[in-house]
Design a protein around this motif. Structure first.
Motif, PDB file in Angstrom:
ATOM      1  N   GLU A  46      79.700 123.075  81.815  1.00 51.74           N
ATOM      2  CA  GLU A  46      78.681 124.044  82.105  1.00 51.74           C
ATOM      3  C   GLU A  46      78.070 124.703  80.984  1.00 51.74           C
ATOM      4  N   ARG A  86      73.784 121.891  83.799  1.00 51.52           N
ATOM      5  CA  ARG A  86      73.421 122.900  84.861  1.00 51.52           C
ATOM      6  C   ARG A  86      71.758 122.561  84.789  1.00 51.52           C
ATOM      7  N   PHE A  87      71.563 123.319  86.227  1.00 53.38           N
ATOM      8  CA  PHE A  87      70.005 123.314  86.673  1.00 53.38           C
ATOM      9  C   PHE A  87      69.178 124.375  85.888  1.00 53.38           C
ATOM     10  N   TYR A 120      73.911 113.251  87.791  1.00 56.31           N
ATOM     11  CA  TYR A 120      74.207 114.711  88.285  1.00 56.31           C
ATOM     12  C   TYR A 120      75.959 114.484  89.240  1.00 56.31           C
ATOM     13  N   GLY A 143      72.698 117.232  95.996  1.00 54.92           N
ATOM     14  CA  GLY A 143      71.966 116.250  94.968  1.00 54.92           C
ATOM     15  C   GLY A 143      72.108 115.106  95.555  1.00 54.92           C
ATOM     16  N   ARG A 188      63.933 119.557  91.069  1.00 56.82           N
ATOM     17  CA  ARG A 188      64.563 120.469  90.109  1.00 56.82           C
ATOM     18  C   ARG A 188      65.256 119.799  88.774  1.00 56.82           C
ATOM     19  N   TYR A 201      67.461 119.174  85.982  1.00 54.18           N
ATOM     20  CA  TYR A 201      69.192 119.259  85.625  1.00 54.18           C
ATOM     21  C   TYR A 201      69.310 118.654  84.250  1.00 54.18           C
ATOM     22  N   ARG A 244      72.075 117.698  81.490  1.00 55.38           N
ATOM     23  CA  ARG A 244      73.633 117.077  81.004  1.00 55.38           C
ATOM     24  C   ARG A 244      73.504 116.915  79.244  1.00 55.38           C
ATOM     25  N   GLU A 278      73.426 125.532  93.198  1.00 55.09           N
ATOM     26  CA  GLU A 278      73.310 123.961  93.563  1.00 55.09           C
ATOM     27  C   GLU A 278      72.034 123.747  94.404  1.00 55.09           C
ATOM     28  N   GLU A 328      78.799 116.642  87.337  1.00 55.08           N
ATOM     29  CA  GLU A 328      79.397 117.765  88.120  1.00 55.08           C
ATOM     30  C   GLU A 328      80.963 117.613  88.229  1.00 55.08           C
TER      31      GLU A 328
END
Length: 205
Positions: A184, A189-190, A166, A201, A59, A61, A63, A196, A170
């Protein structure tokens, strides 16, 4: 203290666009101004709120980092991250971001709290300079990048750096539940969902 929304907008120094005012946004704007007006970076070679993509359990993610500086060919040369605390405690997260940035890795990454700064070589994490003078001009950044080249990541290393990014990202707002903290909202986020990953992760450090 967290990066909390102040409920209004301010004008971004680099883009002229309206951006959310937060407890730290004025500092980020001042950093952009410093790089342009004191270090000589062309404004068009600096990108604010620049997304860095990581892959966690297949997936995507994201940042968002505060500033990305590019060379004349449009390749990432340096990432600059604001740290609301001891800059050295943010080194590992920042190195992961620099290693994962698109068309990178970026050979340099700087972390600053607006009073102190540390400049790191992405290849091996070496501290090149510390103090606010460590935020380089584009010419100095180019010199240091040539002296500290960095190779593209293989898939194993990319997976490890993704998990590190990740885990650190987070932790910026997990302690306050993510409700008030703006991390966020700035893109940590994804893609396509707020959920999550099934196993959290991991932290393959």
């Amino acid at each position: 203290m967290h990066d909390i929304s102040l409920g209004h907008s301010i004008e971004d120094y680099l883009t002229g666009e309206a951006v959310e005012a937060t407890t730290y946004e004025d500092i980020r704007q001042a950093l952009a101004r410093l790089l342009v007006e004191e270090r000589g970076w062309p404004a068009e070679r600096l990108k604010p709120r620049y997304p860095v993509q990581a892959t966690i359990n297949e997936r995507q993610y994201t940042r968002v980092v505060d500033l990305a500086g590019f060379d004349g060919a449009g390749r990432p040369l340096i990432l600059v991250l604001f740290a609301p605390g001891d800059v050295t405690t943010y080194e590992r997260e920042s190195l992961a971001a620099a290693r994962l940035v698109e068309n990178g890795p970026a050979p340099l990454v700087a972390v600053t709290d607006s009073r102190d700064a540390v400049l790191l070589a992405t290849a091996d994490g070496q501290r090149l300079e510390q103090g606010m003078h460590a935020l380089p001009s584009p010419e100095r950044a180019k010199e240091l990048a040539a002296a500290h080249p960095v190779e593209p990541l293989d898939e194993t290393r990319r997976c490890m750096e993704s998990r590190i990014l990740y885990a650190y990202s987070e932790s910026l707002y997990d302690c306050c539940g993510g409700a008030a903290c703006a991390a966020e909202g700035r893109g940590a986020r994804f893609s396509g969902t707020d959920d999550e990953p099934e196993n959290g992760g991991g932290t393959a450090i």
